[in-house]
Scaffold this active site. Structure first.
Site, mmCIF file in Angstrom:
data_model
loop_
_atom_site.group_PDB
_atom_site.id
_atom_site.type_symbol
_atom_site.label_atom_id
_atom_site.label_comp_id
_atom_site.label_asym_id
_atom_site.label_seq_id
_atom_site.Cartn_x
_atom_site.Cartn_y
_atom_site.Cartn_z
ATOM 1 C CE1 TYR A 53 53.130 4.251 71.671
ATOM 2 C CE2 TYR A 53 54.105 3.318 73.642
ATOM 3 C CZ TYR A 53 54.243 3.916 72.412
ATOM 4 O OH TYR A 53 55.495 4.170 71.928
ATOM 5 C CB SER A 236 61.693 -0.153 65.945
ATOM 6 O OG SER A 236 60.321 0.077 66.074
ATOM 7 C CG LEU A 243 66.420 -6.264 61.642
ATOM 8 C CD1 LEU A 243 67.032 -5.224 62.553
ATOM 9 C CD2 LEU A 243 67.362 -6.594 60.482
ATOM 10 N N GLY A 245 63.448 -12.114 60.881
ATOM 11 C CA GLY A 245 63.348 -12.941 59.682
ATOM 12 C C GLY A 245 61.960 -13.484 59.412
#
Length: 347
Positions: A53, A236, A243, A245
């Protein structure tokens, strides 16, 4: 904040884990430190990172930067003992991380030492293997997965050698426990079997993707988790933000992950959008924040050790951590089950 056992290690971790992969790319050092301070104040004691990362995108210029940001927080705060710190060793194939070398007995110690330097600590609580040397069906590779291409003896020999390297690091006091990531039921059981057979470190956890639209863990791996005490660390839980939206209608808000990675690592498409719309309807019907509903669902699963959340903004982080206070009713769970049958495998 509920605490859960981390396998058979004797350590307990918060049911919500703070993920960090955007720090050093989408988030600054100061923002990373702010997230850690807030998360700890809310009862989170579990922090997850990786030597590769930051991301998104994955690039050589920022490799290791996330661990460095955590390291400056540890050095500045003096709160190392307040956290269970997890990181991951990069598997085979990323050329700029230790020249693309995967797991060998010697490479494990090299990777551990690099993470310890960046993290400014003497030990890592949970050291995970980011993906198997033999390959993985995760990250949408399950659509074309073919295990028959794996060399049988090499696969098990490779796991044994990796465990020897992890054992070296445990005996040196550099890591306390070991875990897997992007693994299968077969792979997990080989790690368990070989560890028991040769008195080597026993895996405590599996970090795989899990959310309302990606539920590969629910069958064989769930059975492994139950019988072997190797629980899931779900990454995730919002399916890269889907999710929530915020991407409905093809939207890609400025600064969002989809503004950088249009297909969200293969997650985004018509089937995904249709399934998400159905879950958003469930949340609206019951007066719930959709992000909190999605995370709270993960926390209902009997195999769940911790759900790993990530955020680029503090308001997102507050919403995600707030899922710890949400209990889903039987009616909500029934509606979620109905949607799943209508949209069984969107990604």
């Amino acid at each position: 904040m509920k605490m859960t056992p981390l396998g058979r290690t004797g350590m307990s971790v918060s049911e919500i884990c703070l993920g960090t992969m955007t720090w050093g790319e989408q988030n600054t050092e100061a923002e990373g430190h702010e997230q850690m301070d807030y998360a700890l104040d809310q009862g989170v004691n579990f922090i997850d990172t990786a030597e590769m990362y930051s991301t998104v995108p994955i690039r050589a210029e920022t490799q290791g930067r996330t661990e460095e940001i955590i390291g400056t927080w540890i050095a500045g705060s003096g709160r190392r003992d307040d956290i269970i710190l997890a990181t991951k060793m990069t598997g085979d194939g990323i050329s700029w991380v230790r020249d693309g070398q995967g797991y060998t007995r010697s490479s494990v110690m090299e990777a551990v030492d690099g993470s310890l330097r960046r993290l400014k600590t003497d030990y890592i609580d949970l050291y995970q293997l980011h993906w198997p040397n033999r390959g993985s069906y995760h990250f949408r590779k399950h659509w074309a997965f073919d295990a028959s291409q794996q060399e049988k003896s090499k696969a098990t020999d490779d796991i044994h050698e990796t465990l020897l390297g992890l054992d070296d690091a445990v005996k040196a006091g550099k890591i306390r426990a070991v875990g897997l990531s992007n693994e299968s039921a077969w792979g997990t059981m080989q790690f368990v079997r070989l560890a028991e057979q040769h008195n080597l470190p026993r895996v405590a956890s599996i970090q795989n993707e899990y959310n309302l639209i990606c539920r590969l863990f629910d069958t064989d791996l769930a059975e492994v988790a139950h019988h072997e005490d190797v629980g899931l660390l779900a990454f995730s839980p919002l399916a890269a933000g889907i999710l929530s939206g915020k991407y409905q209608g093809g939207a890609a808000p400025d600064g969002s992950r989809r503004s950088i990675q249009a297909d969200l690592g293969g997650r985004w498409g018509p089937a995904t959008e249709a399934a998400t719309a159905a879950y958003l309807d469930v949340a609206a019907k019951h007066g719930l924040d959709p992000s909190q509903m999605a995370i709270a669902f993960c926390l209902t699963r009997p195999f769940m050790t911790s759900a790993i959340i990530g955020a680029t903004k503090m308001d997102q982080l507050k919403i995600c951590i707030g899922a710890k206070d949400l209990t889903l009713t039987d009616a909500v769970m029934e509606d979620i089950a109905t949607v799943r049958r209508a949209h069984p495998m969107p990604i």
